[in-house]
Enzyme design. Structure first.
Site, PDB file in Angstrom:
ATOM      1  N   ASP A  98      -5.954  23.262  19.048  1.00 19.12           N
ATOM      2  CA  ASP A  98      -4.973  22.201  18.869  1.00 19.12           C
ATOM      3  C   ASP A  98      -4.041  22.631  17.733  1.00 19.12           C
ATOM      4  OD1 ASP A  98      -3.854  19.495  18.970  1.00 19.12           O
ATOM      5  OD2 ASP A  98      -5.793  18.933  19.829  1.00 19.12           O
ATOM      6  N   ASP A 206       0.412  19.352  19.475  1.00 21.92           N
ATOM      7  CA  ASP A 206       0.490  17.929  19.166  1.00 21.92           C
ATOM      8  C   ASP A 206       1.933  17.469  18.954  1.00 21.92           C
ATOM      9  OD1 ASP A 206      -1.431  15.682  18.425  1.00 21.92           O
ATOM     10  OD2 ASP A 206      -0.162  15.669  16.641  1.00 21.92           O
ATOM     11  N   GLU A 264       2.226  18.499  23.964  1.00 23.44           N
ATOM     12  CA  GLU A 264       2.058  17.051  24.106  1.00 23.44           C
ATOM     13  C   GLU A 264       3.385  16.386  23.775  1.00 23.44           C
ATOM     14  OE1 GLU A 264      -0.421  13.241  22.389  1.00 23.44           O
ATOM     15  OE2 GLU A 264       0.629  14.628  21.096  1.00 23.44           O
ATOM     16  N   HIS A 336      -8.532  12.104  24.119  1.00 24.96           N
ATOM     17  CA  HIS A 336      -9.128  11.382  23.001  1.00 24.96           C
ATOM     18  C   HIS A 336      -8.303  10.174  22.551  1.00 24.96           C
ATOM     19  CE1 HIS A 336      -6.106  13.999  21.443  1.00 24.96           C
ATOM     20  NE2 HIS A 336      -6.133  13.376  20.278  1.00 24.96           N
ATOM     21  N   ASP A 337      -7.126   9.969  23.136  1.00 27.70           N
ATOM     22  CA  ASP A 337      -6.272   8.827  22.787  1.00 27.70           C
ATOM     23  C   ASP A 337      -6.281   7.735  23.855  1.00 27.70           C
ATOM     24  OD1 ASP A 337      -5.369  10.151  20.468  1.00 27.70           O
ATOM     25  OD2 ASP A 337      -3.639  11.017  21.516  1.00 27.70           O
TER      26      ASP A 337
END
Ligand code: TEU
Length: 557
Positions: A98, A206, A264, A336-337
């Site tokens: 990430d 991210d 993302e 995870h969100d």
């Protein structure tokens, strides 16, 4: 020639703090991941994506990084990481990291220096601004712009020492890096090369469509009743976004074949995604768009509206058509969100959970694009029964609760909105077996294990040939063995049908029909010519579907 191996690949996301705890401190760690690599190899995934494991104060569970080139002691150390990487590679799996570089932690030495004085050489590495003209610094409304942060409160934090504000689109402990400064970009690229030299196979990036800001920074539109203006137009897909990603590609990835990059991008449009993922432009391989996970939200992120299947089909149909010729889609239900998809768009009742989880997997994986599986999705894990605010851990959820209560809402009202949508639904521990803490830890888990782990767990799923796990295994295998799954074109059918999701895929003379019943009653879609087709996935035959049933049919000619 660019190697487009990832068109045939499936990625598995690991959220390390919730995956497996090997040292009994209640927090998942890298040794825990190493211990379970065989589970992932058995599933058949090609790539692992690790959510952040870097040194971090953990204000946002590691998305606030204080050292990009070290491992947080919670998770292990660099030697453990190297062992994990080698273990993945030995099993034929790649591993991507990430990359969180829209912001760092406020405890990163870069920011510590930057805030130390106005003439520090790193001052300009972050977004420092004086108070709004004519206003007293540090007083309400004196922030340089009227933007709100994603996690509540203003997007600016006042620093008494130097009398200026710094920008943080997320928490105050996540100051935004200033990508206009070439030194920042070079430092980021050097760090990325360091990881690639270590052997990692790429990055998930991210909020990478927020790194370029519109200059000068100005107030956003203020809608009636809103506490903050909408800063989005000033930082989503800003003017230098494509340029920065192209530069990153040239500086980091050029001459390194076999990499995977996925950006993302909340709020990205189809037209922009085409540009971001056009292989000839050398930016990223694919992006995470958000339209399909915002399909059940009203304007307010916490307000749920019932999902309309026609809306969901409209969204996927648009993305499939838009990126048909140029660019590439990523495909995901969960991360995870996001709350758990079987609870959200399916049916997590004991009667229908398994069928719904399988159907959702089938529909997603048969689209054109690279599918992502989030840990536990392959078990059909569900949302969690959070009883009170004490059960939540996530900064976004806890801040929302505090703000809503301060505005006068009752705990029951706020909890009712948080239960279905909180990011913590995704973050309860991975359910390995039926023992006390689901085999996740021998200690006290940092967030409670879902009580349904006695039924829903990896051990039970591996032993049951009809489980969600074995279904996902077959879906992944199908992508590897049937070229039409990776490379075929896509045609949406029954766009107006509120119950059945239906589409075809075609490559040369091979055609697939994919069906998913998004309801608890049987359905017979009006589609002819498939009665004698081979059944690739699913239990029945033809087009008659049971409750929540999914199916993939194949014909040649
Ligand atoms: O998420 C970006 C993002 O858009 C989310 O904050 C989203 O708005 C929110 O989760 C909706 O519930 C990325 C990471 O995936 C997330 O975990 C981080 O908190 C965030 O960036 C900041 O790094």
């Amino acid at each position: 020639m660019t190697d487009l191996w990832w068109k045939r690949a499936v990625v598995y996301q690991i959220y390390p703090r919730s995956f497996a705890d090997a040292d009994g401190d209640g927090m998942g760690d890298l040794r825990g991941v190493i211990d379970h690599l065989d589970h992932l190899a058995e599933l058949g995934v090609d790539v692992l994506w690790l959510s952040p494991i870097y040194k971090s104060p953990q204000d946002d569970n590691g998305y606030d990084i204080s050292d990009y080139q070290d491992i947080d002691p919670l998770f292990g150390e660099l030697a453990t990481f190297d062992e994990l990487l080698a273990g993945a590679h030995r099993r034929g799996m790649k591993l991507i990291m990430d990359l969180v570089v829209n912001h760092s932690s406020d405890e990163h030495p870069w920011f510590v220096e930057s805030r130390s004085s106005k003439d520090n050489p790193k001052r300009d590495w972050y977004w420092w601004r004086p108070a709004r003209e004519g206003m007293e610094p540090g007083t309400p409304g004196a922030e340089p712009t009227n933007w709100g942060s994603v996690f509540g409160g203003p997007a600016w934090n006042y620093d008494k020492e130097t009398g200026e504000y710094y920008l943080h689109l997320f928490s105050p402990k996540q100051p935004d890096l200033n990508w206009e400064n070439p030194e920042v970009r070079e430092a980021v690229y050097a760090m990325m090369r360091w990881w690639l030299d270590r052997g990692v196979d790429g990055f998930r990036m991210d909020v990478i469509n927020m790194i370029s800001k519109v200059l000068p920074l100005t107030d956003g539109r203020l809608t009636a009743g809103a506490a903050y203006g909408d800063g989005g137009p000033s930082y989503i897909n800003g003017p230098r976004n494509h340029e920065f990603l192209r530069e990153m590609h040239d500086q980091v990835f050029a001459g390194r074949p076999g990499m995977l990059t996925v950006g993302e991008m909340p709020g990205v449009t189809v037209d922009e995604a085409i540009k971001f993922t056009d292989q000839d432009r050398h930016e990223v391989d694919m992006v995470f768009q958000f339209d399909h996970v915002w399909a059940d939200r009203g304007g307010d992120p916490w307000k749920l509206i019932p999902l309309q299947l026609t809306v969901l089909k409209g969204i996927f149909g648009r993305w499939q058509a838009g990126l048909a010729e140029v660019g590439w889609n990523s495909l995901y239900w969960n991360n995870h969100d996001q709350p758990r998809v079987v609870s959200r768009y399916g049916d997590d009742s004991p009667e229908h959970r398994v069928a719904a989880a399988k159907m959702l997997g089938t529909v997603l994986h048969l689209h054109r694009g690279t599918p992502y599986v989030y840990q536990g999705e392959e078990l059909g894990m569900t949302n969690a029964p959070f009883a009170s605010i004490d059960d939540f851990r996530d900064i976004e959820s806890r801040n929302h609760y505090a703000e809503a209560i301060a505005r006068g809402a009752t705990p029951d009202e706020v909890l009712a909105t948080m239960r279905p949508m909180s990011r913590d639904n995704a973050r309860t521990p991975m359910q390995w077996d039926a023992t006390e803490h689901a085999g996740f830890t021998t200690g006290e888990p940092w967030i409670a294990v879902n009580p349904n782990h006695t039924e829903i767990n990896a051990r039970a799923a591996r032993a049951d040939p009809d489980s969600v796990f074995h279904h996902y295994r077959r879906l992944i295998e199908l992508r590897h063995t049937e070229p039409v799954v990776a490379h075929g074109d896509f045609t949406m059918l029954l766009g107006d049908d509120e119950r059945v999701y239906a589409f075809t895929r075609r490559l040369d003379d091979v055609e697939l029909l994919v069906l998913g019943n998004f309801s608890a009653s049987p359905a017979t879609p009006a589609i002819d010519g498939w009665d004698d087709a081979d059944v690739l996935i699913g239990e029945g035959a033809g087009v008659v579907l049971g409750p929540w049933e999914g199916r993939v049919l194949k014909r040649v000619g």
